[in-house]
Scaffold this motif. Sequence first.
Motif, short mmCIF file in Angstrom:
data_model
loop_
_atom_site.label_atom_id
_atom_site.label_comp_id
_atom_site.label_asym_id
_atom_site.label_seq_id
_atom_site.Cartn_x
_atom_site.Cartn_y
_atom_site.Cartn_z
N ALA A 1 0.84 -1.20 0.00
CA ALA A 1 0.00 0.00 0.00
C ALA A 1 0.87 1.25 0.00
CB ALA A 1 -0.93 0.00 1.21
N ARG A 2 0.57 2.16 -0.91
CA ARG A 2 1.38 3.37 -1.10
C ARG A 2 1.21 4.34 0.07
NH1 ARG A 2 3.52 -0.11 -4.27
NH2 ARG A 2 4.21 0.66 -6.29
N ALA A 3 2.29 5.03 0.40
CA ALA A 3 2.23 6.07 1.43
C ALA A 3 1.77 7.36 0.75
CB ALA A 3 3.60 6.26 2.06
N ASN A 4 0.45 7.47 0.57
CA ASN A 4 -0.11 8.58 -0.20
C ASN A 4 -0.91 9.56 0.66
OD1 ASN A 4 -2.30 7.00 0.39
ND2 ASN A 4 -2.73 6.41 -1.73
N GLY A 5 -0.76 9.47 1.98
CA GLY A 5 -1.44 10.42 2.85
C GLY A 5 -2.82 10.01 3.29
N SER A 6 -3.29 8.86 2.84
CA SER A 6 -4.61 8.40 3.27
C SER A 6 -4.61 6.88 3.26
CB SER A 6 -5.71 8.93 2.34
OG SER A 6 -5.53 8.43 1.03
N GLY A 7 -5.62 6.32 3.89
CA GLY A 7 -5.74 4.88 3.89
C GLY A 7 -4.72 4.21 4.80
N VAL A 8 -4.06 3.18 4.26
CA VAL A 8 -3.07 2.42 5.02
C VAL A 8 -1.73 2.47 4.31
CG1 VAL A 8 -4.78 0.88 6.06
CG2 VAL A 8 -3.75 0.30 3.85
N VAL A 9 -0.70 2.01 5.00
CA VAL A 9 0.65 1.98 4.43
C VAL A 9 1.18 0.56 4.53
CG1 VAL A 9 2.99 2.89 4.59
CG2 VAL A 9 1.06 4.35 5.14
N GLY A 10 1.74 0.07 3.44
CA GLY A 10 2.31 -1.27 3.43
C GLY A 10 3.71 -1.30 4.03
N VAL A 11 4.18 -2.50 4.29
CA VAL A 11 5.54 -2.67 4.81
C VAL A 11 6.56 -2.21 3.78
CG1 VAL A 11 7.23 -4.37 5.60
CG2 VAL A 11 4.84 -4.56 6.33
N ALA A 12 6.32 -2.51 2.52
CA ALA A 12 7.24 -2.15 1.44
C ALA A 12 6.47 -1.34 0.39
CB ALA A 12 7.84 -3.40 0.82
N PRO A 13 6.18 -0.08 0.64
CA PRO A 13 5.21 0.68 -0.17
C PRO A 13 5.64 1.02 -1.58
CG PRO A 13 6.19 2.08 1.52
CD PRO A 13 6.64 0.69 1.82
N LEU A 14 6.88 0.79 -1.97
CA LEU A 14 7.27 1.03 -3.36
C LEU A 14 7.56 -0.25 -4.12
CD1 LEU A 14 9.48 4.27 -3.36
CD2 LEU A 14 7.09 3.99 -3.99
N ALA A 15 7.30 -1.39 -3.50
CA ALA A 15 7.44 -2.66 -4.20
C ALA A 15 6.23 -2.85 -5.12
CB ALA A 15 7.54 -3.80 -3.20
N SER A 16 6.28 -3.88 -5.91
CA SER A 16 5.16 -4.18 -6.81
C SER A 16 4.68 -5.61 -6.58
CB SER A 16 5.56 -3.99 -8.28
OG SER A 16 6.63 -4.86 -8.62
N ALA A 17 3.50 -5.91 -7.11
CA ALA A 17 2.91 -7.23 -6.89
C ALA A 17 2.37 -7.79 -8.19
CB ALA A 17 1.80 -7.16 -5.85
N ILE A 18 2.53 -9.10 -8.33
CA ILE A 18 1.88 -9.87 -9.39
C ILE A 18 0.76 -10.66 -8.72
CG2 ILE A 18 2.14 -11.74 -11.05
CD1 ILE A 18 5.07 -10.93 -11.35
N GLU A 19 -0.46 -10.49 -9.20
CA GLU A 19 -1.60 -11.17 -8.60
C GLU A 19 -1.87 -12.49 -9.34
OE1 GLU A 19 -3.11 -10.11 -5.90
OE2 GLU A 19 -2.08 -8.16 -5.79
N MET A 20 -1.82 -13.60 -8.60
CA MET A 20 -2.18 -14.90 -9.15
C MET A 20 -3.48 -15.34 -8.49
SD MET A 20 -0.13 -16.05 -11.45
CE MET A 20 0.72 -14.66 -12.21
N LYS A 21 -4.56 -15.24 -9.26
CA LYS A 21 -5.87 -15.63 -8.71
C LYS A 21 -5.97 -17.15 -8.75
CE LYS A 21 -10.87 -14.90 -9.07
NZ LYS A 21 -11.01 -14.61 -7.63
N VAL A 22 -5.85 -17.76 -7.58
CA VAL A 22 -5.93 -19.22 -7.48
C VAL A 22 -7.14 -19.65 -6.65
CG1 VAL A 22 -3.43 -19.43 -7.69
CG2 VAL A 22 -4.46 -19.32 -5.40
N LEU A 23 -7.84 -18.65 -6.03
CA LEU A 23 -9.01 -18.93 -5.21
C LEU A 23 -10.22 -18.19 -5.81
CD1 LEU A 23 -7.46 -18.46 -1.64
CD2 LEU A 23 -7.65 -20.58 -2.96
#
Length: 771
Positions: free
Chosen positions: A111-133
């Motif tokens: 989650a990006r540190a954009n001043g609202s919402g939540v912040v992730g542990v690694a906010p400038l990393a990226s993710a590949i989503e594998m829908k398996v469920l």
Amino acid sequence: MTLRAGFIGLLMALAGAGTASAATLSKNEYTNSSHLALIGVTPSLQASANYGQGIVFGVIDTGGLATQADLAGGINTASSACTITASTCPNSYAITDNNGHGTFVTSEMIARANGSGVVGVAPLASAIEMKVLNANGSGTSTSVAAGIRLAVDRGAQILNLSLTFLPTSDILSAINYAASRNVIIVFAGGNSAQPFQNSAMISGLTDKAIAQLFFMGSTNASKVLSTFSNTAGTGGFVSTTGKVSYFKDHWLMADGENLWGASNYCSAQYGCTYYTQMSGTSMAAPQGAAAAGLLAARWPFLLNTNPGGIVSIMMQTAQDLGVAGHDKTYGSGFLRVDLAFQPIGQLALATSGGVTSTSTATSTLSSGKTVALSGTAIGAGGPVGNLSGITRALSGIVAFDSYHRDFNVDLGSTVLARRTGSVVVPFQALSTDAVQRSVEFSDGSRLSYAGEMARPLFDPAEGAHRAGFGDSPLRRSSPRQWSMSMTSDGAYTGAGEGSGAAMSFSEARWIGASAFMGTDAEASTSLLGLVADTHYATAAFNLGRGERFSFASLRGEDASVTPLGNVPDAYGFAAAYTFLPQGDPAWQVSLTAALLGESQMLLGSPSAGGLSFGRNGSTSVGVATNFNLGSGYQLGLDAVTAVTRTGTSSTSIISDMSDLTSVGFGAVLSKTGVASDDDSLSFTLRKPLRVISGTASLNVATGNDLWGNAVMERRSASLVPTGNETDFGATYGMMVSDGVSASLHAGARLDAEQVAGALDLGSMLQLRMAF
């Protein structure tokens, strides 16, 4: 076989009357990411790892909402995919998430540190989503295994599986495949409130896969085991080579209760800016995966060469909970990213090794040596001053821990030296330890002994390193100081321990016939006075026709002279030829030659460890003259020049040094019978031995390359001190009573200890008793 996402519940709050059942979080509500503080993740720590930039997570889950406000730009939509095989699954499902679990998990990680919402542990990393469920959070082992392989093939470096771990052959094979590509795999520990895998022993994983695999259990915010969380149990793995590993050594805990994260809900009014709360080991797992990502972002070579090292680091630095050590309930303990970013083991410096780069160039050290950082130091002083050039060259360098991770170190602080400033020393009397005992015999011979040399104010060996002038790295805590001498019919023999060799040699040269006696103005004896603690012997005799020969030797062997440890050896020799030129018996001239050999010292400045000077040899020649001006006046002049042939140590980052040239000068004017027949007055001017030319080259490590090799930089440092010390002194002595004399010393040092701007002022009273 069916798998389910490992979360407990889903809570949503209303945004307001008439809106959908979700709520936007007001700006700057970072308290919704308070679980980060529990695992030691702070903005400064994230910044040190560039917020995880460059790391690609594979989220093996229900897909992820790529348009969610905190995830915009973080999900790689081109690489994301759906691997569900039991139903129709358009690829778009991977980035829309018809369940919400995958979106939430992803937000915990990036989650990006954009001043609202939540912040992730690694906010400038990226993710590949594998829908398996599917939309119900269920799926098959075949789909999960396919998702693992596809994520790895598309560039995922760390996999997060917040779902049930089932050791089917297809999943175990996929894990082995991921591990063979240096990928780290993180699973949720499960929410069945029972020992993981019922404490079974699982076979089928390679040693490499086990090293790169770990599980996450859940606690509450007080770090107490969640009622629903599985525990590590007593089971483990039996690798394909037969090696046994236990779950407790691959198990971490994190807060998994009532965490805030991104929702997959969107509306026309608020867009995709909704957040929700969830509980479960599913919420703990992404914290562990993202923490591994921060470590990988800070030290990329670990992913390239030792991804199991990242897992090992996290297990070693976890906060112990429950029974001491790794246990069946909490495993290795609570995740502590802050501790994982601290050195493990003893820090070490990379030495020059085989680097041949030229000045200011950088290169990679692939076969160099390392030396422990502890015990690395230089006690600077004397002719080299405060070694400011070397101190500057030591800025911006790194040392390495047992995983060869680089850490910035302030190695300049290990140069123990006077920096600057003034020291004013009050009037003081010497203790009885400094009382000199003398016995005169009927034939005129004299035997003298002192428990500690009764030195003038500015001793050439120690300068202002005595009490009152500040501490010095050149003094040991309990120095032994004694001297003994015997004079008879022009012959002189002397011996002692400590730093009095120069003074003893001066007495041997002149036998009380010069202005230099009782002063520190002589320059020719400089080399003999540089080593603080030695055993020494001196002798002198007349050759006839007004000629005199003197010599001295010293040895410092295994003498603990500094806080830097033992100095293996130091030795020195000196000889002087003193004569009266024809026709002018009032003019005495003395020629000197001296040799000083040192190990781990440079002109009296000791060194140790990664800053060792190695073995060095110095030679000097000097000329002194004494004019007897009559009426009790004498004038002495002395000058010396020295050349130091330097050596290096294979364990030092000082790779080489040029030869050094040093010079010194002294002058004294004395008068006997000033106010009475038995008093005296002298004035001294001294320029202590000072390096005037010489450089050192240092090979220093500035970081790691992508494969963990030290990146080395060659730097040059001048050994010429910043200051040019000038000493002024005055001494008045008189007989107080039979056998008792007193002398008052006063003086000043400008650019003291060769440090620009440093000033010392002092006065001292000495008592001498003969009996």
